[in-house]
Scaffold this motif. Structure first.
Motif, PDB file in Angstrom:
ATOM      1  N   GLU A 332     -38.301   5.194   6.921  1.00  0.00           N
ATOM      2  CA  GLU A 332     -38.736   5.537   5.562  1.00  0.00           C
ATOM      3  C   GLU A 332     -37.973   6.751   5.045  1.00  0.00           C
ATOM      4  OE1 GLU A 332     -40.893   5.807   1.965  1.00  0.00           O
ATOM      5  OE2 GLU A 332     -40.425   4.184   3.355  1.00  0.00           O
ATOM      6  N   LYS A 333     -37.726   7.727   5.906  1.00  0.00           N
ATOM      7  CA  LYS A 333     -36.983   8.912   5.485  1.00  0.00           C
ATOM      8  C   LYS A 333     -35.523   8.571   5.145  1.00  0.00           C
ATOM      9  CE  LYS A 333     -39.669  12.402   7.950  1.00  0.00           C
ATOM     10  NZ  LYS A 333     -39.681  13.439   9.027  1.00  0.00           N
ATOM     11  N   ASN A 334     -34.954   7.652   5.916  1.00  0.00           N
ATOM     12  CA  ASN A 334     -33.553   7.278   5.690  1.00  0.00           C
ATOM     13  C   ASN A 334     -33.377   6.298   4.538  1.00  0.00           C
ATOM     14  OD1 ASN A 334     -32.761   8.903   7.836  1.00  0.00           O
ATOM     15  ND2 ASN A 334     -32.896   7.224   9.339  1.00  0.00           N
ATOM     16  N   PRO A 336     -35.642   5.950   1.448  1.00  0.00           N
ATOM     17  CA  PRO A 336     -36.784   6.239   0.574  1.00  0.00           C
ATOM     18  C   PRO A 336     -36.883   5.238  -0.574  1.00  0.00           C
ATOM     19  CG  PRO A 336     -34.999   7.795   0.186  1.00  0.00           C
ATOM     20  CD  PRO A 336     -34.598   6.970   1.379  1.00  0.00           C
TER      21      PRO A 336
END
Length: 336
Positions: A332-334, A336
């Motif tokens: 999810e962070k990579n 968004p």
């Protein structure tokens, strides 16, 4: 109670001596005062006994009333007469229904031995059946489960009562002893609700509702609400919609994580429920000295070796869920 010394500290270990007229007169008036004061908006009120796994009064007059549930009903019938009289006299400004509790903590888990008084039936007063220490690794009517067999036997004793006085189930998916752990109960909920429907259960209630930070428990609340309304609802469809709307592209991965958590925590009642069945219950009752005998392990765990094996499996499942969750967080962070 029989063979127990009366002490101030142990006063709440026994329910009221309901055969004392003065005691009942006092309680009737107090009930009316509360109903007209801080409960002035309530149309239903819970009338329960002490929550202490205590006994019932064993004086000769009380014993003649029947079992613990008969004593509860005798008291409730006196309350009902008093409330009806107050309503006619204008001291009570509305009709009130009483909710009585079939609960082992009040020793009233089994059906009464005597018929239900007509005044309770006419008023629409009803019961909550509270299986507080039930097992969630097995279905409620699983005869191989020592926890649930006891509760199911007791529930079936009410079969002849329910047509005259409705009964609802009081569930504990957020039992306080579970300490807000991220628990799920999706393996048993659907089949349990279908069974309760078959048994003529009139409704459902929930004890210890989680107030904030539901986390994964939000799914439990969704399923509980849907099944309470319609036991035949397709829970697979509900869960698919839940995961898709909540997690989007990660729905499949999150669904796997939820199932890992559910599988890992299936024996939660054996780990940390109330009374002396659970491992935590026995540890809390331990005085810290070197025990003369090994601490009790319930039949869900069996031997100490089996307990260690189940514990290791639980830890492995939770680690797998955690690792999968960390992968989702990174993804999810990579992206968004």
């Amino acid at each position: 109670p029989a063979n127990r010394e009366k002490t101030k500290e142990g006063a709440q270990l026994t329910q009221f001596c309901v055969s004392q007229p003065d005691c009942l007169d006092y309680l009737c008036e107090e009930l009316l005062k509360h109903t007209m004061d801080e409960w002035h908006e309530a149309e239903e009120i819970n009338v329960w006994g002490f929550d202490t796994w205590g006994g019932i009064c064993s004086c000769e007059k009380c014993k003649k009333l029947g079992n613990a549930t008969d004593q509860t009903i005798y008291m409730a019938s006196k309350f009902r007469d008093y409330l009806n009289k107050a309503r006619k006299e204008g001291r009570l400004d509305r009709d009130i229904r009483m909710i009585l509790c079939a609960y082992e903590g009040q020793d009233s888990i089994r059906a009464p031995q005597n018929p239900i008084p007509q005044n309770l039936i006419d008023a629409g007063d009803h019961w909550l059946y509270a299986p507080i220490v039930r097992c969630y690794a097995h279905q409620f009517n699983d005869s191989t489960c020592s926890y649930n067999q006891e509760y199911n036997d007791a529930l079936q004793s009410w079969d002849t009562v329910k047509p005259n006085m409705p009964m609802s189930i009081l569930e504990y998916y957020n039992l306080s002893r579970f300490e807000d752990l991220p628990l799920l109960f999706i393996r048993t909920m659907k089949k349990d609700f279908l069974y309760f429907k078959e048994k003529g259960i009139a409704g459902f209630c929930y004890m210890h509702i989680p107030m904030v930070n539901w986390g994964v428990r939000a799914l439990t609340q969704v399923l509980f609400a849907e099944l309470s309304w319609n036991a035949d609802v397709d829970t697979d469809v509900i869960m698919q919609e839940y995961f898709q709307h909540r997690y989007g592209q990660y729905a499949d991965k999150m669904q796997k994580i939820y199932h890992l958590i559910d599988e890992a925590s299936a024996e939660i009642s054996s780990w940390r429920s109330f009374k002396n069945k659970s491992l935590l219950g026995n540890l809390l009752a331990w005085d810290g000295d070197v025990p003369k005998n090994p601490l009790l392990i319930d039949d869900h765990f069996g031997t100490p070796q089996q307990l260690e094996k189940i514990g290791s499996r639980t830890e492995k499942l939770l680690e797998e869920a955690l690792n999968a969750m960390e992968e989702v967080v990174v993804a999810e962070k990579n992206n968004p």
